[in-house]
Write a protein that holds these residues in place. Structure first.
Motif, PDB file in Angstrom:
ATOM      1  N   ASP A 170      40.417  23.014  48.172  1.00 18.96           N
ATOM      2  CA  ASP A 170      41.413  24.172  48.139  1.00 18.96           C
ATOM      3  C   ASP A 170      41.779  24.150  46.012  1.00 18.96           C
ATOM      4  O   ASP A 170      42.585  25.453  46.034  1.00 18.96           O
ATOM      5  CB  ASP A 170      42.194  23.246  48.632  1.00 18.96           C
ATOM      6  CG  ASP A 170      42.490  23.082  50.332  1.00 18.96           C
ATOM      7  OD1 ASP A 170      40.885  24.067  50.358  1.00 18.96           O
ATOM      8  OD2 ASP A 170      42.630  22.082  50.784  1.00 18.96           O
ATOM      9  N   ARG A 171      41.697  23.263  45.476  1.00 15.53           N
ATOM     10  CA  ARG A 171      42.399  23.416  44.165  1.00 15.53           C
ATOM     11  C   ARG A 171      41.269  23.998  43.516  1.00 15.53           C
ATOM     12  O   ARG A 171      41.419  25.132  42.347  1.00 15.53           O
ATOM     13  CB  ARG A 171      42.342  21.793  43.081  1.00 15.53           C
ATOM     14  CG  ARG A 171      43.357  20.723  44.009  1.00 15.53           C
ATOM     15  CD  ARG A 171      44.116  19.808  42.720  1.00 15.53           C
ATOM     16  NE  ARG A 171      42.641  19.177  42.797  1.00 15.53           N
ATOM     17  CZ  ARG A 171      43.062  17.627  43.946  1.00 15.53           C
ATOM     18  NH1 ARG A 171      44.010  17.667  44.733  1.00 15.53           N
ATOM     19  NH2 ARG A 171      41.833  16.957  44.063  1.00 15.53           N
ATOM     20  N   ALA A 172      40.287  24.459  43.550  1.00 13.84           N
ATOM     21  CA  ALA A 172      39.134  25.012  42.972  1.00 13.84           C
ATOM     22  C   ALA A 172      39.631  26.408  42.890  1.00 13.84           C
ATOM     23  O   ALA A 172      39.046  27.389  42.389  1.00 13.84           O
ATOM     24  CB  ALA A 172      37.827  24.538  43.458  1.00 13.84           C
ATOM     25  N   VAL A 173      40.286  26.915  44.651  1.00 15.62           N
ATOM     26  CA  VAL A 173      40.020  28.255  44.924  1.00 15.62           C
ATOM     27  C   VAL A 173      41.421  28.493  43.995  1.00 15.62           C
ATOM     28  O   VAL A 173      41.084  29.432  43.593  1.00 15.62           O
ATOM     29  CB  VAL A 173      40.438  28.366  46.823  1.00 15.62           C
ATOM     30  CG1 VAL A 173      41.085  29.335  46.652  1.00 15.62           C
ATOM     31  CG2 VAL A 173      39.308  27.721  46.860  1.00 15.62           C
ATOM     32  N   ALA A 174      42.006  28.120  43.844  1.00 16.04           N
ATOM     33  CA  ALA A 174      43.845  28.180  42.967  1.00 16.04           C
ATOM     34  C   ALA A 174      43.184  28.888  42.044  1.00 16.04           C
ATOM     35  O   ALA A 174      43.541  28.840  41.423  1.00 16.04           O
ATOM     36  CB  ALA A 174      44.431  26.729  43.422  1.00 16.04           C
ATOM     37  N   ALA A 175      42.695  27.501  41.225  1.00 14.92           N
ATOM     38  CA  ALA A 175      42.200  27.831  39.647  1.00 14.92           C
ATOM     39  C   ALA A 175      41.314  29.193  39.264  1.00 14.92           C
ATOM     40  O   ALA A 175      41.157  29.725  39.049  1.00 14.92           O
ATOM     41  CB  ALA A 175      41.484  26.738  39.546  1.00 14.92           C
ATOM     42  N   ALA A 176      40.729  29.308  40.545  1.00 17.52           N
ATOM     43  CA  ALA A 176      39.591  30.646  40.430  1.00 17.52           C
ATOM     44  C   ALA A 176      40.864  31.749  40.242  1.00 17.52           C
ATOM     45  O   ALA A 176      40.551  33.146  39.597  1.00 17.52           O
ATOM     46  CB  ALA A 176      38.904  30.633  41.250  1.00 17.52           C
ATOM     47  N   ARG A 177      41.679  31.750  41.349  1.00 23.54           N
ATOM     48  CA  ARG A 177      42.170  33.211  41.479  1.00 23.54           C
ATOM     49  C   ARG A 177      43.893  32.608  39.917  1.00 23.54           C
ATOM     50  O   ARG A 177      43.924  33.838  38.914  1.00 23.54           O
ATOM     51  CB  ARG A 177      43.720  32.882  42.339  1.00 23.54           C
ATOM     52  CG  ARG A 177      44.270  34.107  43.091  1.00 23.54           C
ATOM     53  CD  ARG A 177      45.220  33.435  43.630  1.00 23.54           C
ATOM     54  NE  ARG A 177      45.962  32.671  44.119  1.00 23.54           N
ATOM     55  CZ  ARG A 177      45.641  31.456  44.922  1.00 23.54           C
ATOM     56  NH1 ARG A 177      44.301  31.153  45.738  1.00 23.54           N
ATOM     57  NH2 ARG A 177      46.066  30.434  45.030  1.00 23.54           N
ATOM     58  N   THR A 178      43.569  31.856  39.682  1.00 28.62           N
ATOM     59  CA  THR A 178      44.705  31.803  38.314  1.00 28.62           C
ATOM     60  C   THR A 178      43.986  32.390  37.562  1.00 28.62           C
ATOM     61  O   THR A 178      44.187  33.231  36.303  1.00 28.62           O
ATOM     62  CB  THR A 178      45.466  30.080  38.630  1.00 28.62           C
ATOM     63  OG1 THR A 178      45.771  29.855  39.324  1.00 28.62           O
ATOM     64  CG2 THR A 178      46.623  30.554  36.907  1.00 28.62           C
ATOM     65  N   PRO A 190      43.565  45.767  36.493  1.00 31.95           N
ATOM     66  CA  PRO A 190      44.672  45.047  37.284  1.00 31.95           C
ATOM     67  C   PRO A 190      43.721  44.154  38.079  1.00 31.95           C
ATOM     68  O   PRO A 190      42.918  44.412  38.769  1.00 31.95           O
ATOM     69  CB  PRO A 190      44.699  46.630  38.488  1.00 31.95           C
ATOM     70  CG  PRO A 190      44.503  47.985  37.611  1.00 31.95           C
ATOM     71  CD  PRO A 190      43.295  47.226  36.158  1.00 31.95           C
ATOM     72  N   VAL A 191      44.690  43.067  38.669  1.00 28.91           N
ATOM     73  CA  VAL A 191      43.868  41.786  39.492  1.00 28.91           C
ATOM     74  C   VAL A 191      43.525  42.303  40.739  1.00 28.91           C
ATOM     75  O   VAL A 191      44.395  43.026  41.526  1.00 28.91           O
ATOM     76  CB  VAL A 191      45.272  41.465  39.736  1.00 28.91           C
ATOM     77  CG1 VAL A 191      44.881  39.469  40.826  1.00 28.91           C
ATOM     78  CG2 VAL A 191      46.219  40.910  38.398  1.00 28.91           C
ATOM     79  N   GLY A 192      42.536  41.727  40.441  1.00 28.12           N
ATOM     80  CA  GLY A 192      41.145  42.257  42.080  1.00 28.12           C
ATOM     81  C   GLY A 192      40.504  43.461  42.152  1.00 28.12           C
ATOM     82  O   GLY A 192      39.049  43.711  42.312  1.00 28.12           O
ATOM     83  N   GLY A 193      40.231  43.631  40.558  1.00 26.32           N
ATOM     84  CA  GLY A 193      39.021  44.805  40.432  1.00 26.32           C
ATOM     85  C   GLY A 193      39.553  46.041  40.937  1.00 26.32           C
ATOM     86  O   GLY A 193      38.839  47.286  40.997  1.00 26.32           O
ATOM     87  N   GLU A 194      40.603  46.555  41.366  1.00 30.02           N
ATOM     88  CA  GLU A 194      41.510  47.767  41.635  1.00 30.02           C
ATOM     89  C   GLU A 194      41.737  48.799  40.362  1.00 30.02           C
ATOM     90  O   GLU A 194      42.245  48.728  39.825  1.00 30.02           O
ATOM     91  CB  GLU A 194      42.372  47.940  42.961  1.00 30.02           C
ATOM     92  CG  GLU A 194      41.723  46.820  43.819  1.00 30.02           C
ATOM     93  CD  GLU A 194      43.315  46.597  45.052  1.00 30.02           C
ATOM     94  OE1 GLU A 194      44.067  47.276  44.350  1.00 30.02           O
ATOM     95  OE2 GLU A 194      43.286  45.749  45.750  1.00 30.02           O
ATOM     96  N   GLY A 195      41.077  50.067  40.514  1.00 25.96           N
ATOM     97  CA  GLY A 195      41.463  51.058  39.778  1.00 25.96           C
ATOM     98  C   GLY A 195      40.686  50.908  38.811  1.00 25.96           C
ATOM     99  O   GLY A 195      39.751  49.871  38.777  1.00 25.96           O
ATOM    100  N   PRO A 196      40.624  51.948  37.699  1.00 27.24           N
ATOM    101  CA  PRO A 196      39.299  51.851  36.164  1.00 27.24           C
ATOM    102  C   PRO A 196      40.050  51.064  35.313  1.00 27.24           C
ATOM    103  O   PRO A 196      41.003  50.357  35.449  1.00 27.24           O
ATOM    104  CB  PRO A 196      39.932  53.395  36.426  1.00 27.24           C
ATOM    105  CG  PRO A 196      41.113  53.953  36.095  1.00 27.24           C
ATOM    106  CD  PRO A 196      41.310  53.081  37.599  1.00 27.24           C
ATOM    107  N   VAL A 197      38.886  50.431  35.107  1.00 24.76           N
ATOM    108  CA  VAL A 197      38.637  48.755  34.094  1.00 24.76           C
ATOM    109  C   VAL A 197      39.663  50.043  32.982  1.00 24.76           C
ATOM    110  O   VAL A 197      38.858  51.506  32.313  1.00 24.76           O
ATOM    111  CB  VAL A 197      37.286  48.568  33.026  1.00 24.76           C
ATOM    112  CG1 VAL A 197      37.956  48.268  32.242  1.00 24.76           C
ATOM    113  CG2 VAL A 197      36.629  48.196  34.689  1.00 24.76           C
TER     114      VAL A 197
END
Length: 421
Positions: A170-178, A190-197
């Motif tokens: 669970d800590r690794a999941v949170a670390a990846a998101r942060t 944009p977080v999540g990769g939505e929209g153009p870079v």
């Protein structure tokens, strides 16, 4: 003198009869020729042969190792040195250490099943250690490692029914998101990769430095007019590191258009700007890139308190960023004046990755009194200049000025210039 033989067949001399004494000397000579040595007199140190064997040892006398019977050779005295004691090897000698695969301070068991999980955990531990040795961080790579760790530890927890492993997953999941959020904020994606870079001109840290410079100009401009404030901003960015910088006539004309000479003289007259003794304002306006004019801002010299703390790379990036805003092609086509350009600089620096002014959503906005002070405008004039920015495609829609806030959003074409609030 009398002579006789001892119990070992040796001759002795009683002090009379030189003949017998001669016989003793002859016997000594024969024994010496036969290779029989004598121990040094007085027990002194033995002479070392070239092979390292002491001269008084039996091995040296015979040229072969001494016999193990302990009986000395005929005509010699027992002078063999005691042999070194030998025994069984010491117990408890240092054992060879086994290198156990580890990840997150946990040892991966050799018998962990399935085998593919054990190999994944071993490789992950090596990958995390290799990442720590990288000269530069790569947050995208680190986020992927945290994702792999979360999956592997979840499987490990299922295989062993260990609650602590589930918590680690669970800590690794949170670390990846942060980590992904940090990477997105740094690059303005944009977080999540939505929209153009979007390729940002400034990093988030450089955006902070840009706002520091703008605040310095807002409260410290020596003259109130918009033209002077624009010149102060651009010259401050040129001289931010050492108090001196180079400008050309093309620079000054692009910033101030027809007001350049007047503004330069006013800044020199109030002592905010210094020109070399043999350089006039007119000379600075005619200087070319091959021979730029050097200007000095005394308040930014090394002896004065430092208002900024950034390196030469950041200084150049900030200066280039401001130049792009002030020299925007559509703003030039609309013949935007100094106040409109200052408003463009301020809105770009104080916008979030998505373009919202204030960075906290559409309702955040900017404090209107700070906007007017920076731009050299009256509050009722802000709406007019914001309309010019909308017409030039700088703002996406008409700005909202209500409750003492300026609300709006940068147009999509301007997002690369956002200060990433």
């Amino acid at each position: 003198m009398s002579a006789g033989t001892g119990d070992r067949g040796e001759l002795f001399v009683d002090g009379t009869g030189g003949g017998r004494t001669d016989g003793v000397a002859a016997g000594r000579t024969r024994r010496s020729a036969a290779g029989v040595g004598r121990a040094p007199a007085g027990g002194g140190a033995a002479v070392m042969f070239s092979d390292g064997v002491p001269s008084h040892s039996p091995a040296a006398a015979s040229g072969a190792p001494a016999a193990s019977t302990g009986v000395p050779a005929e005509g010699t005295r027992s002078t063999a040195l005691p042999r070194a004691r030998t025994g069984p090897p010491r117990r408890g000698s240092r054992r060879e250490k086994k290198s156990w695969p580890k990840i997150a301070q946990r040892i991966v068991p050799d018998d962990l099943q399935p085998e593919v999980l054990r190999l994944e955990l071993t490789e992950l531990g090596d990958a995390f250690r290799a990442y720590q040795r990288r000269p530069e961080p790569d947050l995208a790579v680190l986020a992927e490692l945290h994702d792999r760790k979360a999956r592997a530890f979840a499987l490990w927890a299922d295989a062993t029914d260990d609650a602590s492993l589930r918590e680690e997953a669970d800590r690794a999941v949170a670390a990846a998101r942060t980590t992904r959020e940090m990477d997105a904020n740094r690059r303005g994606v944009p977080v999540g990769g939505e929209g153009p870079v979007i390729e940002r001109l400034l990093t988030r840290g450089q955006g902070v430095h840009a706002r520091t410079v703008l605040e310095h100009v807002r409260v410290g401009s020596p003259l109130p007019g918009a033209e002077a404030r624009l010149a102060v901003l651009m010259l401050t960015l040129r001289a931010a590191r050492a108090g001196t910088g180079n400008v050309t006539g093309q620079d000054l004309g692009g910033w101030l258009q027809g007001d350049a000479e007047r503004v330069l003289r006013e800044l020199v007259d109030v002592g905010w700007l210094l020109l070399p003794e043999d350089v006039t304002a007119d000379d600075a306006l005619t200087s070319r890139a091959e021979e730029p004019a050097q200007v000095t801002v005394p308040s930014l010299l090394a002896g004065a308190p430092r208002p900024f703390f950034f390196g030469k790379v950041t200084r150049a990036r900030l200066s280039g960023w401001a130049q792009k805003v002030v020299g925007d092609r559509k703003l030039r086509k609309k013949k935007a004046g100094a106040a409109t350009r200052l408003l463009a600089v301020y809105t770009a620096a104080h916008s979030g990755p998505g373009g919202c002014l204030g960075g906290g959503g559409e309702d955040a906005g900017l404090a209107l009194d700070e906007v007017t002070q920076f731009c050299g405008l009256r509050p009722e004039e802000v709406a007019e200049h914001a309309g010019l920015l909308t017409a030039a495609g700088w703002l996406e829609e008409e700005a909202d000025i209500a409750d003492g806030r300026l609300r709006g959003r940068l147009a999509e074409r301007v997002l690369p210039l956002s200060g990433l609030l």
